[in-house]
Design an enzyme around this catalytic site. Structure first.
Site, PDB file in Angstrom:
ATOM      1  CG  ASN A 141      15.917  40.889  14.863  1.00 28.93           C
ATOM      2  OD1 ASN A 141      15.211  41.723  15.411  1.00 28.93           O
ATOM      3  ND2 ASN A 141      15.639  39.594  14.876  1.00 28.93           N
ATOM      4  CD  GLU A 190      13.377  39.427   8.723  1.00 31.13           C
ATOM      5  OE1 GLU A 190      14.148  40.136   8.076  1.00 31.13           O
ATOM      6  OE2 GLU A 190      13.607  39.090   9.898  1.00 31.13           O
ATOM      7  CG  HIS A 247      12.807  35.972  12.144  1.00 32.11           C
ATOM      8  ND1 HIS A 247      13.206  37.276  11.965  1.00 32.11           N
ATOM      9  CD2 HIS A 247      12.790  35.771  13.486  1.00 32.11           C
ATOM     10  CE1 HIS A 247      13.401  37.839  13.147  1.00 32.11           C
ATOM     11  NE2 HIS A 247      13.163  36.957  14.079  1.00 32.11           N
TER      12      HIS A 247
HETATM   13  N1  LIG Z   1      11.933  37.082  21.646  1.00 33.58           N
HETATM   14  C1  LIG Z   1      11.673  37.579  20.455  1.00 33.58           C
HETATM   15  O1  LIG Z   1      11.180  38.715  20.346  1.00 33.58           O
HETATM   16  C2  LIG Z   1      11.964  36.775  19.228  1.00 33.58           C
HETATM   17  C3  LIG Z   1      11.397  37.168  18.005  1.00 33.58           C
HETATM   18  C4  LIG Z   1      11.631  36.366  16.867  1.00 33.58           C
HETATM   19  C5  LIG Z   1      12.410  35.225  16.975  1.00 33.58           C
HETATM   20  N2  LIG Z   1      12.960  34.886  18.182  1.00 33.58           N
HETATM   21  C6  LIG Z   1      13.767  33.660  18.246  1.00 33.58           C
HETATM   22  O2  LIG Z   1      12.956  32.634  18.766  1.00 33.58           O
HETATM   23  C7  LIG Z   1      13.782  31.673  19.472  1.00 33.58           C
HETATM   24  C8  LIG Z   1      13.227  31.483  20.879  1.00 33.58           C
HETATM   25  O3  LIG Z   1      13.181  32.741  21.535  1.00 33.58           O
HETATM   26  P1  LIG Z   1      12.190  32.990  22.760  1.00 33.58           P
HETATM   27  O4  LIG Z   1      12.094  34.470  22.907  1.00 33.58           O
HETATM   28  O5  LIG Z   1      10.964  32.167  22.631  1.00 33.58           O
HETATM   29  O6  LIG Z   1      13.087  32.427  23.969  1.00 33.58           O
HETATM   30  P2  LIG Z   1      12.613  31.794  25.374  1.00 33.58           P
HETATM   31  O7  LIG Z   1      13.783  31.936  26.279  1.00 33.58           O
HETATM   32  O8  LIG Z   1      11.299  32.379  25.788  1.00 33.58           O
HETATM   33  O9  LIG Z   1      12.354  30.250  25.022  1.00 33.58           O
HETATM   34  C9  LIG Z   1      13.354  29.377  24.597  1.00 33.58           C
HETATM   35  C10 LIG Z   1      12.902  27.968  24.941  1.00 33.58           C
HETATM   36  O10 LIG Z   1      13.817  27.034  24.325  1.00 33.58           O
HETATM   37  C11 LIG Z   1      13.930  25.942  25.197  1.00 33.58           C
HETATM   38  N3  LIG Z   1      15.127  25.178  24.853  1.00 33.58           N
HETATM   39  C12 LIG Z   1      16.423  25.487  25.078  1.00 33.58           C
HETATM   40  N4  LIG Z   1      17.231  24.512  24.621  1.00 33.58           N
HETATM   41  C13 LIG Z   1      16.427  23.557  24.079  1.00 33.58           C
HETATM   42  C14 LIG Z   1      16.657  22.293  23.458  1.00 33.58           C
HETATM   43  N5  LIG Z   1      17.883  21.835  23.298  1.00 33.58           N
HETATM   44  N6  LIG Z   1      15.589  21.582  23.030  1.00 33.58           N
HETATM   45  C15 LIG Z   1      14.324  22.057  23.200  1.00 33.58           C
HETATM   46  N7  LIG Z   1      14.046  23.230  23.794  1.00 33.58           N
HETATM   47  C16 LIG Z   1      15.087  23.979  24.239  1.00 33.58           C
HETATM   48  C17 LIG Z   1      13.981  26.580  26.590  1.00 33.58           C
HETATM   49  O11 LIG Z   1      13.680  25.618  27.606  1.00 33.58           O
HETATM   50  C18 LIG Z   1      12.916  27.655  26.456  1.00 33.58           C
HETATM   51  O12 LIG Z   1      11.641  27.202  26.844  1.00 33.58           O
HETATM   52  C19 LIG Z   1      15.202  32.240  19.413  1.00 33.58           C
HETATM   53  O13 LIG Z   1      15.879  31.673  18.326  1.00 33.58           O
HETATM   54  C20 LIG Z   1      14.965  33.722  19.170  1.00 33.58           C
HETATM   55  O14 LIG Z   1      16.048  34.371  18.560  1.00 33.58           O
HETATM   56  C21 LIG Z   1      12.733  35.623  19.302  1.00 33.58           C
END
Ligand SMILES: NC(=O)c1ccc[n+]([C@@H]2O[C@H](COP(=O)([O-])OP(=O)(O)OC[C@H]3O[C@@H](n4cnc5c(N)ncnc54)[C@H](O)[C@@H]3O)[C@@H](O)[C@H]2O)c1
Length: 293
Positions: free
Chosen positions: A192, A154, A142
């Site tokens: 989180n 993490e 993470h």
């Molecule tokens: N935003 C944060 O601060 C943060 C921090 C740590 C972890 N995360 C985790 O990271 C992950 C992504 O978050 P993010 O902020 O980058 O979101 P985001 O919305 O910016 O990006 C998500 C991406 O996933 C793609 N996607 C959706 N379904 C898909 C599939 N079936 N196959 C391939 N791609 C697919 C979407 O098209 C999009 O580009 C989540 O699990 C989130 O919990 C987020």
């Protein structure tokens, strides 16, 4: 023999996926970046290019390193293009059914010894691993946002994760010049579990009219010495991700103290997801972010 990681697949080219691809490419790995929406792959690579250019202008990365890192990133238009990868890090939308489907599909494509990792913020690593043919080779890695700047990762073992996978993941994180904290596989892990209830409470504070967006963020910045106010941080994380994490906490720990604030639900229903949609608790369409309440 533990697997040697040379080729890294990243699924999801959003704000986290492009950050993960960025740090892996700079560390010398060959990176394959995939997204279900192919336009997001090009946009992700363009963001990496811009972010690396900023590092060059600050003197933290050389122009040579930037050029060679960019040359190590390949757009993977289909999941089949991820076949040569030694590890695939999933960083798609925070929805369990989306992630499970990705992992089940990937197993048919990857070599049996390849590792699987999820960048999930909250979802059970054990349950995601159970959707694969290799739960012992599955781990939660993470990353924090923004990935190139944040030191912590993490590391979360599912119940079946074996020692070899854990050790390879630790070495991989060190190779990215990051530090890990081990968290047990409980909803939302450590960061989180603590951070999101605070953000949710800030949204309740707004909802109940205790303070305006500006007052709440200023109070926490100057009164609690936080580098960023909680509502600004929520916009930065993405309000859909914040809501998804609160739902996992609420359901997973079955405690009403984790109930997502109705105002957060409403913003997500409106498609106001924060910076990524140019509107959340702030409006980002102008030169400077403007508080919306
Ligand atoms: N935003 C944060 O601060 C943060 C921090 C740590 C972890 N995360 C985790 O990271 C992950 C992504 O978050 P993010 O902020 O980058 O979101 P985001 O919305 O910016 O990006 C998500 C991406 O996933 C793609 N996607 C959706 N379904 C898909 C599939 N079936 N196959 C391939 N791609 C697919 C979407 O098209 C999009 O580009 C989540 O699990 C989130 O919990 C987020």
């Amino acid at each position: 023999m533990p697997i040697e990681i040379k080729k890294v697949g990243v699924i999801g080219a959003g704000q986290m996926g492009n950050g993960i691809a960025h740090v892996c490419a700079l560390a010398g790995y060959e990176v394959f970046l995939h997204d279900a929406d192919s336009t997001r792959i090009g946009a992700g690579i363009a963001t990496i290019n811009g972010n690396m250019a900023r590092q060059v202008s600050k003197g933290t990365v050389t122009e040579d390193a930037r050029q060679s890192a960019l040359g190590r990133i390949t757009a993977a238009n289909t999941t089949e293009d991820l076949a040569p990868c030694d590890i695939v890090i999933e960083s798609a939308t925070e929805r369990e059914e989306v992630k499970r489907k990705i992992f089940t599909g990937l197993c048919a494509v990857l070599r049996p010894e390849a590792l699987l990792a999820s960048n999930t913020s909250s979802i059970s690593i054990t349950r995601l691993a159970a959707a694969t043919d290799r739960p012992e080779r599955f781990i939660g890695i993470h990353f924090m946002n923004p990935v190139p700047l944040m030191e912590l990762v993490e590391l979360v073992r599912g119940i079946a994760t074996d020692d070899e996978t854990f050790d390879v993941a630790k070495a991989f994180i060190a190779s990215l010049h990051k530090t890990y904290a081990v968290a047990e596989d409980f909803p939302a892990f450590i960061v989180n579990r603590i951070l999101l209830p605070m953000i949710n409470e800030a949204i309740y504070t707004l909802y109940e009219g205790v303070g305006s967006v500006d007052a709440i963020d200023k109070a926490m910045r100057l009164g609690a010495n936080h580098p960023m106010g909680p509502l600004q941080l929520a916009d930065f994380i993405g309000l859909d991700t914040c809501l998804a994490i609160m739902q996992v906490l609420h359901e997973g720990l079955a405690d009403s103290k984790y109930r997502p604030c109705p105002l957060l639900v409403k913003y997500v229903e409106a498609g106001w997801l924060g910076r990524k949609t140019h509107r959340g608790f702030y409006d980002y369409r102008g030169e400077k972010p403007v508080p919306t309440r």
